[in-house]
Design a protein around this motif. Structure first.
Motif, short mmCIF file in Angstrom:
data_model
loop_
_atom_site.label_atom_id
_atom_site.label_comp_id
_atom_site.label_asym_id
_atom_site.label_seq_id
_atom_site.Cartn_x
_atom_site.Cartn_y
_atom_site.Cartn_z
N ALA A 1 -1.48 1.96 11.02
CA ALA A 1 -0.89 0.77 10.41
C ALA A 1 0.35 0.33 11.17
O ALA A 1 0.57 -0.87 11.41
N THR A 2 1.18 1.31 11.57
CA THR A 2 2.39 0.98 12.32
C THR A 2 2.06 0.37 13.68
O THR A 2 2.65 -0.65 14.09
N ASP B 1 -10.24 3.18 5.02
CA ASP B 1 -9.95 3.02 6.44
C ASP B 1 -10.21 1.60 6.92
O ASP B 1 -10.55 1.37 8.07
N LEU C 1 -3.84 7.18 9.36
CA LEU C 1 -3.81 5.82 8.79
C LEU C 1 -2.41 5.24 8.85
O LEU C 1 -2.23 4.04 9.16
N LYS C 2 -1.39 6.05 8.56
CA LYS C 2 -0.01 5.54 8.62
C LYS C 2 0.37 5.17 10.05
O LYS C 2 0.98 4.11 10.28
N THR C 3 0.01 6.02 10.98
CA THR C 3 0.32 5.73 12.39
C THR C 3 -0.42 4.48 12.85
O THR C 3 0.14 3.63 13.55
N ARG D 1 -3.77 -3.30 4.40
CA ARG D 1 -4.81 -2.27 4.26
C ARG D 1 -5.63 -2.61 3.02
O ARG D 1 -5.11 -2.61 1.90
N ASP E 1 0.86 -1.18 0.00
CA ASP E 1 0.00 0.00 0.00
C ASP E 1 0.89 1.23 0.00
O ASP E 1 1.80 1.36 0.83
N ASP F 1 -4.34 11.00 6.46
CA ASP F 1 -3.26 10.12 5.99
C ASP F 1 -2.29 9.79 7.12
O ASP F 1 -1.86 8.63 7.27
N THR G 1 0.60 3.45 3.57
CA THR G 1 1.01 2.91 4.86
C THR G 1 2.26 2.04 4.78
O THR G 1 2.92 1.81 5.78
#
Length: 792
Positions: free
Chosen positions: A400-401, A427, A396-398, A423, A341, A393, A344
């Motif tokens: 995913a981590t 969301d 979502l990145k945070t 992902r 993705d 954004d 992410t």
């Protein structure tokens, strides 16, 4: 004359002639080399242009295949209601086309033509909102319809107009596949046209450099000695270029002058030195470059090494090295993009499906089990709209981590195989855990993920009001394929969301039955004849004096297959599947047709309240339909009260606001229904442009139970200050009626007054009510009559 002079006069002409012959030989040798290099360069650039052209062809074919595999085009073709297809499904098809385009401003057109050559749909991604299919493309379509071909690829270069790549395909409207030649007359012709901008830029660059234009023709270039090239672009389509001799002659003239001057200067240099220099600076570097390229092609080396020379050969070496490096980078990027993705950095849906399929196959073969956690972020759209897409954004990145960290930590601690984390879209995230149900892994992972949202989700030292809903499905107990596993986990996630959000839910048989019923309702709605299965009932609305001022039209559905289906069941399904227009338009027409009878029951000022879906407000077609039906049934706009749900304002946009204002300008009444059900705020009361506020029955019940009369008075007073009348819903007890009356409500509606009734039953109710209230009304008229002269 001395011997030295003789030797000079004898040797010098010979040496000079030898050098001139050598220079002439060098000239012809370099001429062939330069011609070969120019030919290779020209062929390479033309092949590059052809690759760009073929990419546009593949993009056109892929784009059309994506549309054929999507639901938007199928629904558009299958829909028989022309008005609905143009108003609703045409917009949806346009949105689907835009979503598939990787460049929002690139030219793209999509056309659907029938067997008669008539355009049934045309969309063009340009600044012209009224664009239509032009004549060259139309002529091409008619030519293909008259031919026996089922597909075609044409490069249109109309005079004075933009050239396009047009990919045409005949499609069976039922199977959405290529039709049999015998049934071509019933097929639809679908055309995708793209503007090959990069190809045109390359064509212009070649023309500027070589003074020759790329010619696209159905046959290759004949083999000649001139500087030329020809490459295939597609079936019976070739790109050719022939460079004028003047271009190469100019290069050769410059070389002749240099060689002539060099022959004079080098007449004093040994012929051996000339041979060494030629070997050093011409043939040697070419041989080295050839050896390096061959070593890379055979896999002996990974990179082309430099020859250490300058000039054409050095530049050619650097260009080949750069081309090889770019090819490797493009391959790595394409592989990475197809697996991960882009936002992410975790696996994308395609990669997840591939990995999950392997896990599911292994589970089914070995007899083990695996669990899928389907995670959806609640209120993410609210954060995205309020704080901006950059914040969304980052969130979502945070997320995913953090999901990856906590899931991997649990898997390592339990000694299990790594989970697959991806992902899926927007969301939505997925975690495929390779663990046995009952060992607590899924429960621990769900709790750890939900714990990330305790007290809000923190990103960059700021907390955002989002939570998570998690659906869990197990293979093979709940599903035996990846698609079923995702679908069932998604259904369980919606069950968790319905249960209050920020929780997890396991897929169950009851949930399966519910989804089955929803699917049956959707299938019945698609095939329904509203006149056969729908009917309206009316719920009276009275004022403080007990007089009926209007009736609310309520839809009822009795299906021969499903039995009685409540609006709470089928309305959300109709909205989510795009079928609400068929229902709303039938209700509008039926309610307006009954309006005259209602006026006969309760008086000429009786108002009919009609509920419409807030999704209808996204299109201006609803305005036209209301006005057209109003004229058809001979009604005044003041006789119709359009009720909108209170939650519509959360999604209000400029288009929605314009449609609402248009309804008001046309004279229709507007009411906000179910006020207080979900997103009520004082600011919304101030901003709403409505005539009436209808207090939700739950709000009335809560205020009545808590005896919060001052609060209710304040709400009613605020509405009156905005020139809005107030209707109290859910009046089913005398206590509620008394409280609403004391608060200053203008009108009332509820089972204490009357339950929803069909027209025939409503007529009996009206007669009974008139007979019961006749003495009171007569007394009121006598009391209100002005006193006569002798009665003072």
């Amino acid at each position: 004359m001395t011997l030295g002079k003789r030797a000079l006069f004898l040797i010098f002409p010979v040496v000079l002639a030898g050098y001139f012959l050598a220079a002439l030989s060098v000239h012809y040798a370099e001429k062939q080399s330069i011609r070969a290099l120019e030919q290779a360069k020209l062929s390479q650039r033309l092949e590059h242009a052809a690759a760009v052209f073929q990419y546009e062809i593949q993009r056109s074919e892929g784009f059309l295949n994506a549309l054929l595999n999507g639901n938007a085009l199928r629904q558009f073709v299958a829909e028989t209601d022309e008005r609905y297809r143009i108003a609703a499904l045409g917009v949806r098809l346009q949105e689907s086309i835009r979503s598939l385009s990787d460049d929002p401003i690139a030219y793209l057109s999509f056309a659907i033509l029938n067997a008669r050559g008539e355009v049934e749909y045309y969309f063009e991604n340009s600044w012209d909102p009224f664009a239509q299919i032009d004549r060259p493309q139309g002529d091409l379509a008619r030519k293909l319809i008259a031919s026996k071909r089922l597909s075609d690829l044409t490069y249109l270069e109309p005079t004075g107009e933009r050239p396009r790549i047009v990919y045409s395909l005949f499609v069976d409207p039922v199977t959405f596949r290529r039709p049999m030649p015998s049934s071509k007359s019933k097929a639809l012709l679908m055309q995708i046209a793209v503007l090959p901008d990069r190809f045109l830029h390359m064509q212009a660059a070649l023309k500027k450099e070589y003074g020759a234009d790329i010619v696209v023709q159905p046959w290759p270039l004949a083999v000649t000695d001139a500087l030329s090239a020809s490459v295939p672009l597609g079936p019976q389509l070739y790109a050719t270029i022939a460079v004028p001799d003047s271009h190469f002659d100019a290069q050769m003239l410059q070389q002749k002058m240099q060689l002539a001057f060099g022959a004079i200067v080098m007449s004093l240099i040994s012929i051996c030195l000339i041979v060494l220099l030629i070997r050093r600076f011409i043939t040697g570097p070419i041989a080295t470059l050839d050896a390096n390229v061959t070593a890379v092609m055979t896999g002996e080396h990974d990179e082309i090494t430099g020859t250490g020379t300058i000039g054409e050969i050095g530049r050619l070496t650097q260009n080949i090295r750069e081309l090889h490096r770019q090819s490797l980078n493009s391959l790595r990027l394409a592989q990475q993009k197809s697996w991960t993705d882009t936002l992410t950095g975790i696996a994308n849906r395609g990669r997840f499906n591939t990995l999950a399929a392997g896990v599911v196959d292994n589970v089914l073969t070995s007899g083990g089990k695996c669990s899928l956690l389907f995670i959806d972020i609640d209120n993410f759209k609210f954060v995205n709209d309020k704080y901006g897409h950059e914040v969304g954004d980052d969130l979502l990145k945070t997320l995913a981590t953090r999901i990856t960290d906590c899931v991997e930590a649990i898997s390592r601690r339990r000694g299990q195989a790594p989970s697959i984390i991806a992902r899926l879209s927007g969301d939505e995230f997925a975690v495929l855990a390779r663990s046995q149900p009952g060992d607590g892994t899924v429960r621990e992972m769900s709790s750890a993920i939900l714990a990330l949202f305790d007290g809000g989700f923190e990103v960059s030292d700021k907390s955002y009001p989002v939570t998570a809903s998690i659906g869990v499905a197990i293979c093979p107990g709940d599903a035996t394929t990846v698609a079923e596993l995702i679908s069932n986990a998604d259904a369980a996630m919606y069950q968790a969301k319905t249960g209050g959000k920020n929780r997890s839910a396991r897929f169950s048989r009851a949930l399966h039955d519910k989804r089955t019923r929803q699917r049956q309702i959707q299938e019945e709605l698609r095939a329904i004849d509203p006149n056969e299965q729908f009917h309206l009932v009316y719920m009276p609305i009275v004022n403080a004096q007990g007089q009926v001022t209007g009736c609310e039209a309520l839809l009822r559905w009795h299906s021969p297959v499903l039995g009685n289906v409540t609006p709470d069941e089928f309305v959300p399904i109709a909205e989510s599947s795009g079928l609400f227009s068929k229902i709303d338009w039938w209700v509008i027409d039926r309610a307006m047709a009954d309006c005259h009878q209602l006026k006969a029951f309760f008086g000429p000022d009786t108002v009919v309240a009609i509920n419409i879906s807030s999704a209808e407000l996204h299109s201006s077609a609803i305005n036209d339909y209301f006005s057209e039906r109003l004229v058809h049934h001979g009604l005044e706009p003041q006789s119709i009260d359009i009720e909108l749900t209170e939650t519509f304002a959360v999604k209000v946009s400029d288009q929605l606001r314009e449609n609402i204002e248009e309804l008001r300008r046309n004279g229709f009444r507007l009411s906000i229904d179910d006020f207080g059900a979900g997103y009520t705020s004082v600011q919304q009361i101030i901003d709403y442009a409505a005539d009436t506020i209808k207090l939700d029955r739950a709000l009335v019940a809560d205020l009545a139970a808590s005896h919060a009369l001052p609060v209710l008075k304040a709400v009613v007073a605020l509405c009156h200050a905005k020139d809005m009348s107030v209707v109290g819903e859910g009046v089913d007890t005398p206590e509620k009626l008394a409280m609403l009356t004391a608060a200053g409500c203008d009108r009332f509606q509820g089972y204490l007054i009357s339950k929803p009734l069909a027209l025939d039953d409503l007529a009996i109710w009206a007669l009974t009510r008139t007979a019961r209230h006749a003495p009171t009304l007569a007394a009121n008229r006598f009391r209100d009559r002005p006193a006569a002269a002798g009665e003072a």
